[in-house]
Design a protein around this motif. Structure first.
Motif, short mmCIF file in Angstrom:
data_model
loop_
_atom_site.label_atom_id
_atom_site.label_comp_id
_atom_site.label_asym_id
_atom_site.label_seq_id
_atom_site.Cartn_x
_atom_site.Cartn_y
_atom_site.Cartn_z
N ILE A 36 0.83 -1.22 0.00
CA ILE A 36 0.00 0.00 0.00
C ILE A 36 0.86 1.27 0.00
O ILE A 36 0.46 2.28 -0.57
N GLN B 122 -0.05 4.40 -2.36
CA GLN B 122 -0.26 5.75 -1.80
C GLN B 122 0.68 6.76 -2.44
O GLN B 122 0.30 7.89 -2.72
N SER C 250 -2.51 -5.91 -6.86
CA SER C 250 -2.46 -5.17 -5.60
C SER C 250 -3.41 -3.98 -5.62
O SER C 250 -4.06 -3.66 -4.62
N VAL D 69 -6.16 -3.62 -7.41
CA VAL D 69 -7.55 -4.07 -7.34
C VAL D 69 -7.86 -4.55 -5.93
O VAL D 69 -8.86 -4.17 -5.32
N ARG D 70 -6.96 -5.39 -5.41
CA ARG D 70 -7.19 -5.92 -4.05
C ARG D 70 -7.26 -4.78 -3.03
O ARG D 70 -8.04 -4.81 -2.10
N GLY D 71 -6.44 -3.75 -3.24
CA GLY D 71 -6.39 -2.63 -2.29
C GLY D 71 -7.52 -1.63 -2.50
O GLY D 71 -7.62 -0.66 -1.75
N GLY D 72 -8.37 -1.84 -3.52
CA GLY D 72 -9.52 -0.96 -3.73
C GLY D 72 -9.15 0.34 -4.42
O GLY D 72 -9.92 1.30 -4.39
N PHE D 73 -7.99 0.39 -5.10
CA PHE D 73 -7.59 1.60 -5.79
C PHE D 73 -8.16 1.65 -7.21
O PHE D 73 -8.15 2.68 -7.85
N ARG E 165 -11.23 -0.73 -9.81
CA ARG E 165 -12.21 -1.81 -9.78
C ARG E 165 -12.60 -2.24 -11.18
O ARG E 165 -12.33 -1.53 -12.14
N GLU F 74 -17.59 -2.86 -14.40
CA GLU F 74 -19.04 -2.90 -14.20
C GLU F 74 -19.46 -2.31 -12.86
O GLU F 74 -20.63 -2.08 -12.63
N HIS F 75 -18.50 -2.09 -11.96
CA HIS F 75 -18.89 -1.51 -10.68
C HIS F 75 -18.84 0.00 -10.74
O HIS F 75 -17.83 0.58 -11.11
N GLY G 139 -18.48 3.78 -9.61
CA GLY G 139 -17.51 4.36 -8.69
C GLY G 139 -16.09 4.01 -9.08
O GLY G 139 -15.16 4.25 -8.33
N SER H 11 -14.49 5.43 -11.31
CA SER H 11 -13.78 6.66 -11.64
C SER H 11 -13.41 7.38 -10.37
O SER H 11 -14.07 8.30 -9.94
N SER H 12 -12.39 6.90 -9.71
CA SER H 12 -12.04 7.50 -8.42
C SER H 12 -11.31 8.82 -8.64
O SER H 12 -10.96 9.18 -9.76
N ASN I 159 -8.46 9.42 -7.83
CA ASN I 159 -7.08 9.15 -8.19
C ASN I 159 -7.09 8.32 -9.45
O ASN I 159 -7.41 7.16 -9.44
N ILE J 20 -14.01 -3.47 -2.92
CA ILE J 20 -13.19 -2.68 -2.00
C ILE J 20 -13.01 -1.25 -2.53
O ILE J 20 -12.71 -1.05 -3.71
N ASP K 89 -18.34 7.82 -4.48
CA ASP K 89 -18.07 6.60 -5.25
C ASP K 89 -18.44 5.36 -4.45
O ASP K 89 -19.08 4.44 -4.96
#
Lengths: 124, 707
Positions: free
Chosen positions: A54, A58, A88, A90-94, A96, A99-100, A102, A104-105, A107, B188, B297
């Protein structure tokens, strides 16, 4: 962790190899800062990364924030495929699956890389 | 950075000491669940931290020991001296791996794991191979095996906020998230709003926090276990946001504002103020800088995720077709024909009015009356199409009873009556699980063994009978057994032990029986695979209540137990009585209404307001709905009463005025209003305003508790 800084007139290329983990975090931060001062565009080559945590994710977010503040651009080279980084992130939620909602974060550096790679970037 | 592995060694030393102590205690108290949990958690922490701090061999070895204790916790195997010996050797081996790897016997670990596997493998393999394994001396018999596929799914929202120094303590986030993947497929969201630019960042600190959505058949504890070794330096919240045990009438989910409120990003006042602007909540909140894009989001993601989970579940539950008698469809087509004709007449009147011709009131009244009749018939006909007989559901229980009674070595026969009784298809689908639970419970606990029955002078074969019959706007389903009946003393003892009632509580048998529906209540000392995990009957009650139904239990020693379900015929439309209280209007289910009349002072006994009304000499408790809903507007000079009945109870409701009959299309309550117990739903009136539907069962319960 081995980071090579390759500068030409248009952009600075950071070639990262080895483990981008907490132990190397200070070194990575310093090189990212230096690269952003050299040219308006920075491209990160992640193909040689073997381990990511992470702290590295970051730092990428932080670097993107710095670049935006100084009207520069930083991105991960989508032609450099790095499975470890994708997993990492995807697993860390940075980033997705598309189809989900959100995805477009705020970052975009990791989300952009993920999207471009998934759309069939060169995996060589 | 500090020497991270030193933290781990310190922690491991303490945990290994604890394991040793607890194992010794366990030898004397092999059934003590708390001890098993403590040992399991300690091994789990050693494993989890081990993988985080690079002690991969420790993590790998401990994984199988942890599984052994997981099986002990789940009572799939029983603790014995041999297991304690193995666990103590495992503990010593872990200690050697961490503190003196140089003197380690390389074969010791494998030999311990071999012993552990002799317990685990029979439970992990097929039934055939487990039979073969029974012949080996070491593993004790399987006590219980709960098939994972039978468990219902729950969706959790996990908010995980590590402290800034999280990484400095050697902790890592990705292995935790990876462990969550073993429980289900998580979605997540990393919140990175606090990550500073490079000039200000301390790269060894943690600036990110996470929202994780996880749909799993595992419990909250299983999730908590994953975070157990980082709980001292992080903030963790685990909330249930969707539960398959509850019946979804709709696949809709909370609004973005509600989700953000629950996640703590906005307060109630802000939600209300933004909602008033009638624009997209997320856009306004972001524009005004109230919440970050990250938060929006994840709220949007949650909304979509839960909707998808519900949609999938609904598809699984109702992806079936129903057979409709052609006569019912013919009626429907005829009605549609009549409506088309009526519409043509109405169009003609409109045209005449445009041309300056007058349309008489009588003609309009005629159209209105016809429309009223057709709407009612159309409603009844459409509802009728959805009505299917209970026969298919009842038939499926014959197999259930046969298999269960064979499994438990009991002779039980199923007798059904009223299978032709029709109910709304959605209700029938939703009734299946509660009925299975009740029948399972009855066969497992309700019946004596054949020998006991013989001794008691009963027929060797027991009988479970299911009867369905209409009762007004409801259907009564009775599940009756001729078993041993409920033991009020046993229930009482267990309720005290579980802290459900106090030592000195004096409860009637009826009240004691109702404790069976309390969450986690089970009177069996050991759980079986059939029932007795104490999760069945409370789910039954909750599911029946979600159908706006009631469940009652009666029992007589040695004669048997009867569970009665009172289920409304349909979920979507009722005939209602519209009343007003202050500026609001409410609907009362007409089938519950006994009579209506004006409130006059002589109804109060001795002319004074107290808890009862005297209605033609009968004493009836009342609720003044103005007082209940704290209505502050002026009290009208003349008020009215409607007397309602729910089960055995009769209650008078004092309202401002009775407006009249109203066909009520029921809409579920918004989640934010779920706390209002006296209201079961809402409906939209002809003028577009909303009226709440009063929950008569809850109101009558309220008054009987108060009295």
């Amino acid at each position: 962790m081995d980071i090579e800084l390759q500068k030409n007139t248009k952009e600075t290329r950071l070639v990262c190899k080895g483990n981008a983990t907490a132990e190397a975090a200070s070194q990575i931060r310093d090189v990212l800062l230096e690269a952003l001062q050299l040219t308006p565009t920075v491209l990160i080559d992640v193909a040689g990364l073997e381990k990511v945590d992470i702290t590295f994710l970051q730092l990428l977010v932080s670097a993107e924030r710095t670049a935006k503040e100084s009207e520069k651009s930083i991105q991960i080279d989508p032609s450099a495929y790095c499975e470890v980084l994708i997993k990492s992130a995807v697993r860390g939620g940075f980033c997705r699956e598309a189809e989900h909602l959100g995805s477009s974060s705020t970052n975009t550096i990791l989300a952009d890389y993920y999207t471009q790679v998934m759309q069939g970037g060169d995996r060589g | 950075m500090a020497d991270q592995s030193e933290y781990y060694r310190e922690e491991a030393r303490e945990l290994l000491e604890l394991i040793e102590q607890k194992l010794i205690d366990l030898e004397n108290q092999p059934e003590d669940t708390e001890l098993l949990n403590a040992i399991f958690r300690a091994f789990h922490t050693i494993k989890g931290s081990g993988s985080m701090f690079g002690y991969d061999e420790v993590a790998e070895f401990t994984h199988e020991i942890e599984t052994l204790f997981d099986y002990l916790r789940e009572k799939r195997i029983s603790s014995n001296k041999q297991i304690i010996d193995i666990a103590l050797s495992a503990r010593d081996h872990i200690s050697d791996l961490i503190f003196s790897p140089e003197t380690l016997d390389p074969t010791a670990g494998e030999s311990i794991l071999k012993s552990v596997r002799s317990y685990l493998e029979p439970l992990q393999s097929s039934p055939e191979s487990s039979q073969a394994a029974e012949q080996q001396p070491a593993p004790p018999p399987v006590k219980e095996s709960v098939p994972e596929s039978d468990a219902l799914e729950t969706t959790f929202r996990i908010t995980f906020s590590p402290q800034r120094e999280f990484f400095l303590r050697g902790a890592k986030v990705l292995p935790l998230l990876q462990e969550l993947e073993a429980l289900g497929t998580p979605l997540i969201f990393a919140h990175t709003g606090e990550v500073p630019p490079l000039e200000q960042i301390d790269p060894e600190l943690c600036y990110t926090n996470w929202t994780i959505l996880l749909t799993t058949t595992k419990t909250r504890n299983a999730i908590q276990d994953i975070f157990i070794f980082v709980e001292d330096y992080s903030d963790l919240h685990i909330n249930v946001i969707d539960d398959a045990a509850q019946l979804d009438i709709t696949s809709e989910y909370k609004r973005i504002g509600e989700i953000l409120y629950e996640q703590g990003y906005v307060d109630q006042e802000t939600v209300e103020s933004i909602m008033k602007q009638k624009e997209r909540f997320g856009e306004v909140a972001m524009k005004q800088g109230i919440v970050s894009k990250d938060a929006i989001d994840s709220a949007l993601g949650e909304q979509q995720y839960v909707r998808e989970v519900r949609r999938r579940r609904q598809q699984q539950q109702s992806g079936t077709t129903i057979r409709v008698k052609s006569e019912k469809l013919d009626n429907l087509v005829n009605l549609v024909g009549e409506i088309v004709t009526l519409q043509a007449r109405l169009a003609q009147y409109t045209e005449s009015a445009h041309d300056g011709d007058t349309v008489s009131v009588a003609e309009l009244e005629n159209v209105s009356e016809n429309m009223d009749r057709l709407t009612t018939e159309l409603r009844e006909n459409t509802m009728d199409i959805r009505m299917i007989p209970l026969a298919e559901t009842f038939n499926s229980f014959h197999r259930l009873v046969r298999d269960l009674s064979a499994e438990l070595g009991k002779e039980v026969e199923l007798v059904t009556s009223g299978a032709e009784t029709e109910l709304d298809k959605n209700i029938i689908d939703a009734l299946n699980d509660p009925l299975v639970h009740i029948i399972r419970n009855s066969i497992d606990h309700g019946f004596e063994s054949s020998e006991e029955r013989q001794k008691a002078g009963k027929p060797v074969s027991g009988t479970v009978s299911i009867n369905a019959e209409h009762s007004g706007a409801n259907v009564l389903i009775k599940i009756q057994d001729d078993g041993r009946g409920l033991s009020s003393e046993k229930i009482r003892k267990k309720a005290i032990q579980r802290g459900i009632i106090g030592q000195d509580s004096k409860l009637s048998d009826k009240d004691l029986y109702s404790l069976i529906f309390s969450p986690g209540f089970s009177t069996t000392e050991t759980a079986t695979s059939v029932s007795g995990r104490g999760v069945g009957m409370d789910v039954v009650k909750r599911n029946i209540e979600q159908l706006r139904g009631k469940v009652r239990i009666d029992s007589q020693p040695n004669l048997g137990t009867t569970v009665t379900l009172t289920i409304p015929l349909t979920l979507s439309i009722i005939d209602g009585l519209l009343v007003s209280i202050g500026p609001e209007r409410y609907v009362i289910n007409l089938s519950a209404v006994e009579e209506c009349f004006e409130l006059t002072p002589d109804l109060f006994p001795e002319g004074q307001r107290n808890e009862y009304l005297s209605i033609r000499g009968e004493i009836v408790p009342y609720i003044d709905l103005r007082e209940l809903f704290a209505v502050k507007t002026a009290v009208p000079q003349f008020r009215e009463i409607t007397v309602v009945k729910a089960g055995e109870s009769k209650v008078a409701l004092i309202v401002d005025s009775i407006i009249g009959q109203h066909q009520t299309v029921i809409k579920p309550l918004n989640a934010a209003l779920n706390f209002i117990q006296e209201v079961s739903g809402s409906t939209i009136l002809g003028d577009g305003t909303i009226a709440f539907i009063l929950d008569i069962n809850k109101l009558t319960e309220k008054i009987s508790t108060a009295v």
